[in-house]
Design a protein around this motif. Structure first.
Motif, PDB file in Angstrom:
ATOM      1  N   CYS A 161      52.170  79.017 103.122  1.00  0.00           N
ATOM      2  CA  CYS A 161      52.491  80.107 102.206  1.00  0.00           C
ATOM      3  C   CYS A 161      51.826  81.381 102.701  1.00  0.00           C
ATOM      4  CB  CYS A 161      51.965  79.799 100.804  1.00  0.00           C
ATOM      5  SG  CYS A 161      52.515  78.230 100.152  1.00  0.00           S
ATOM      6  N   GLY A 162      52.569  82.437 102.698  1.00  0.00           N
ATOM      7  CA  GLY A 162      52.002  83.737 103.018  1.00  0.00           C
ATOM      8  C   GLY A 162      51.751  84.499 101.728  1.00  0.00           C
ATOM      9  N   VAL A 163      51.491  85.782 101.860  1.00  0.00           N
ATOM     10  CA  VAL A 163      51.274  86.611 100.673  1.00  0.00           C
ATOM     11  C   VAL A 163      52.589  86.924  99.973  1.00  0.00           C
ATOM     12  CG1 VAL A 163      49.119  87.628 101.446  1.00  0.00           C
ATOM     13  CG2 VAL A 163      51.267  88.719 102.062  1.00  0.00           C
ATOM     14  N   GLU A 164      53.683  86.897 100.728  1.00  0.00           N
ATOM     15  CA  GLU A 164      54.992  87.130 100.123  1.00  0.00           C
ATOM     16  C   GLU A 164      55.411  85.871  99.363  1.00  0.00           C
ATOM     17  OE1 GLU A 164      55.696  85.399 104.171  1.00  0.00           O
ATOM     18  OE2 GLU A 164      54.699  87.224 103.624  1.00  0.00           O
ATOM     19  N   PRO A 165      56.501  85.925  98.626  1.00  0.00           N
ATOM     20  CA  PRO A 165      56.890  84.738  97.848  1.00  0.00           C
ATOM     21  C   PRO A 165      57.510  83.633  98.709  1.00  0.00           C
ATOM     22  CG  PRO A 165      58.514  86.465  97.558  1.00  0.00           C
ATOM     23  CD  PRO A 165      57.377  87.055  98.370  1.00  0.00           C
ATOM     24  N   PHE A 166      57.542  83.822 100.025  1.00  0.00           N
ATOM     25  CA  PHE A 166      58.192  82.854 100.899  1.00  0.00           C
ATOM     26  C   PHE A 166      57.251  81.736 101.289  1.00  0.00           C
ATOM     27  CE2 PHE A 166      59.964  87.091 101.908  1.00  0.00           C
ATOM     28  CZ  PHE A 166      61.199  86.904 101.306  1.00  0.00           C
ATOM     29  N   GLU A 167      57.837  80.574 101.531  1.00  0.00           N
ATOM     30  CA  GLU A 167      57.104  79.434 102.059  1.00  0.00           C
ATOM     31  C   GLU A 167      57.889  78.945 103.266  1.00  0.00           C
ATOM     32  OE1 GLU A 167      55.426  75.187 100.415  1.00  0.00           O
ATOM     33  OE2 GLU A 167      55.586  76.876  99.030  1.00  0.00           O
ATOM     34  N   SER A 168      57.226  78.825 104.396  1.00  0.00           N
ATOM     35  CA  SER A 168      57.878  78.428 105.638  1.00  0.00           C
ATOM     36  C   SER A 168      57.424  77.045 106.055  1.00  0.00           C
ATOM     37  CB  SER A 168      57.546  79.431 106.746  1.00  0.00           C
ATOM     38  OG  SER A 168      58.056  80.705 106.425  1.00  0.00           O
ATOM     39  N   SER A 226      47.926  74.602 107.483  1.00  0.00           N
ATOM     40  CA  SER A 226      49.057  74.743 106.570  1.00  0.00           C
ATOM     41  C   SER A 226      48.604  74.382 105.156  1.00  0.00           C
ATOM     42  CB  SER A 226      50.210  73.837 107.015  1.00  0.00           C
ATOM     43  OG  SER A 226      50.704  74.248 108.278  1.00  0.00           O
ATOM     44  N   ASP A 227      49.441  74.697 104.189  1.00  0.00           N
ATOM     45  CA  ASP A 227      49.078  74.473 102.791  1.00  0.00           C
ATOM     46  C   ASP A 227      49.531  73.123 102.248  1.00  0.00           C
ATOM     47  OD1 ASP A 227      47.880  77.144 102.182  1.00  0.00           O
ATOM     48  OD2 ASP A 227      49.878  77.803 102.819  1.00  0.00           O
ATOM     49  N   TYR A 228      50.670  72.626 102.718  1.00  0.00           N
ATOM     50  CA  TYR A 228      51.225  71.375 102.204  1.00  0.00           C
ATOM     51  C   TYR A 228      51.775  70.546 103.357  1.00  0.00           C
ATOM     52  CZ  TYR A 228      51.102  74.083  97.909  1.00  0.00           C
ATOM     53  OH  TYR A 228      50.693  74.866  96.858  1.00  0.00           O
ATOM     54  N   PHE A 229      51.715  69.223 103.195  1.00  0.00           N
ATOM     55  CA  PHE A 229      52.236  68.306 104.211  1.00  0.00           C
ATOM     56  C   PHE A 229      53.080  67.240 103.526  1.00  0.00           C
ATOM     57  CE2 PHE A 229      48.362  70.071 105.897  1.00  0.00           C
ATOM     58  CZ  PHE A 229      48.687  70.373 107.212  1.00  0.00           C
ATOM     59  N   TYR A 230      54.192  66.881 104.163  1.00  0.00           N
ATOM     60  CA  TYR A 230      55.074  65.828 103.676  1.00  0.00           C
ATOM     61  C   TYR A 230      55.397  64.925 104.860  1.00  0.00           C
ATOM     62  CZ  TYR A 230      55.499  69.135  99.899  1.00  0.00           C
ATOM     63  OH  TYR A 230      55.200  69.996  98.875  1.00  0.00           O
ATOM     64  N   MET A 231      55.159  63.614 104.691  1.00  0.00           N
ATOM     65  CA  MET A 231      55.416  62.650 105.752  1.00  0.00           C
ATOM     66  C   MET A 231      56.614  61.797 105.361  1.00  0.00           C
ATOM     67  SD  MET A 231      54.184  61.436 108.741  1.00  0.00           S
ATOM     68  CE  MET A 231      52.414  61.678 108.845  1.00  0.00           C
ATOM     69  N   ALA A 232      57.498  61.577 106.324  1.00  0.00           N
ATOM     70  CA  ALA A 232      58.664  60.719 106.115  1.00  0.00           C
ATOM     71  C   ALA A 232      58.383  59.349 106.723  1.00  0.00           C
ATOM     72  CB  ALA A 232      59.893  61.337 106.766  1.00  0.00           C
ATOM     73  N   TYR A 233      58.774  58.311 105.986  1.00  0.00           N
ATOM     74  CA  TYR A 233      58.598  56.926 106.436  1.00  0.00           C
ATOM     75  C   TYR A 233      59.951  56.228 106.420  1.00  0.00           C
ATOM     76  CZ  TYR A 233      53.663  57.766 105.513  1.00  0.00           C
ATOM     77  OH  TYR A 233      52.397  58.282 105.522  1.00  0.00           O
ATOM     78  N   LEU A 234      60.199  55.450 107.438  1.00  0.00           N
ATOM     79  CA  LEU A 234      61.397  54.631 107.532  1.00  0.00           C
ATOM     80  C   LEU A 234      60.918  53.217 107.841  1.00  0.00           C
ATOM     81  CD1 LEU A 234      64.484  54.927 107.379  1.00  0.00           C
ATOM     82  CD2 LEU A 234      64.481  55.343 109.835  1.00  0.00           C
ATOM     83  N   ALA A 235      61.251  52.283 106.996  1.00  0.00           N
ATOM     84  CA  ALA A 235      60.780  50.898 107.126  1.00  0.00           C
ATOM     85  C   ALA A 235      59.252  50.845 107.227  1.00  0.00           C
ATOM     86  CB  ALA A 235      61.422  50.218 108.330  1.00  0.00           C
ATOM     87  N   GLY A 248      57.610  78.022  92.486  1.00  0.00           N
ATOM     88  CA  GLY A 248      58.118  79.367  92.218  1.00  0.00           C
ATOM     89  C   GLY A 248      58.213  80.229  93.468  1.00  0.00           C
ATOM     90  N   ARG A 249      58.350  79.586  94.610  1.00  0.00           N
ATOM     91  CA  ARG A 249      58.429  80.322  95.870  1.00  0.00           C
ATOM     92  C   ARG A 249      59.844  80.223  96.439  1.00  0.00           C
ATOM     93  NH1 ARG A 249      53.426  81.857  97.364  1.00  0.00           N
ATOM     94  NH2 ARG A 249      53.975  82.155  99.539  1.00  0.00           N
ATOM     95  N   VAL A 250      60.087  80.914  97.542  1.00  0.00           N
ATOM     96  CA  VAL A 250      61.386  80.929  98.204  1.00  0.00           C
ATOM     97  C   VAL A 250      61.260  80.198  99.539  1.00  0.00           C
ATOM     98  CG1 VAL A 250      63.155  82.429  99.213  1.00  0.00           C
ATOM     99  CG2 VAL A 250      61.966  83.134  97.123  1.00  0.00           C
ATOM    100  N   ALA A 251      62.155  79.246  99.769  1.00  0.00           N
ATOM    101  CA  ALA A 251      62.139  78.473 101.014  1.00  0.00           C
ATOM    102  C   ALA A 251      62.693  79.310 102.168  1.00  0.00           C
ATOM    103  CB  ALA A 251      62.959  77.203 100.853  1.00  0.00           C
ATOM    104  N   ARG A 252      61.905  79.419 103.228  1.00  0.00           N
ATOM    105  CA  ARG A 252      62.345  80.119 104.447  1.00  0.00           C
ATOM    106  C   ARG A 252      62.262  79.132 105.598  1.00  0.00           C
ATOM    107  NH1 ARG A 252      59.159  85.262 105.996  1.00  0.00           N
ATOM    108  NH2 ARG A 252      57.473  83.770 106.221  1.00  0.00           N
TER     109      ARG A 252
END
Length: 155
Positions: A83-90, A63-72, A120-124
């Motif tokens: 990200c694919g070639v289209e403007p969408f990001e899944s 994948s291109d990006y990672f986000y980790m959630a932390y609680l306490a 500048g992408r679209v969230a899918r």
């Protein structure tokens, strides 16, 4: 007469955000990670999920990006964004079972959408049709079903 039998191997729904996402108010801290610097941390976290959960979430380290959630201070959820070639990001999202229904998914997705828009992408949001919890989560944040994808496999 041809009597070929088929089964559905992929049954997904694509959702797109209608308008802007609201900030999720929670005690969840969301941090962007990079695979180069945080591979071991990411891999350690996802080992807590079984193969079926990883498959259902379509989670991949490719994948291109990672986000980790932390609680306490403890990792409780992750998004892998590609990200694919289209403007969408899944995305692929995983939340530990003991932290579901506690705002972790909402906090992760809220942060992800902001970052997607900055790029500048679209969230899918693609969810398996049978994954009711995931579908409810994205719908609660303003995502609207757009298309239904079914792929058949010959038996």
């Amino acid at each position: 007469m041809n009597s070929q039998a088929f089964e559905i191997c992929i049954d997904d729904i694509d959702y797109y955000l209608s308008g802007h996402i609201c900030d999720a108010k929670s005690k969840v801290e969301v941090v962007q990670l990079t695979l180069d610097a945080h591979r071991e941390h990411i891999e350690q976290f996802i080992t807590g999920f079984d193969e079926e959960e990883l498959f259902k979430a379509d989670f991949s380290l490719d994948s291109d990006y990672f986000y980790m959630a932390y609680l306490a201070g403890q990792p409780v959820g992750i998004i892998a964004s590609y990200c694919g070639v289209e403007p969408f990001e899944s995305l692929s999202i995983l939340v530990t079972p003991n932290c579901r229904q506690r705002g972790v998914g909402k906090a992760l997705i809220s942060r992800w959408v902001k970052e997607v828009e900055k790029r500048g992408r679209v969230a899918r949001y693609r969810a398996n049709r049978e994954n009711i919890a995931s579908r409810r989560l994205c719908e609660s944040l303003g995502f609207v079903a757009h298309s239904h994808i079914q792929i058949l496999a010959e038996l």
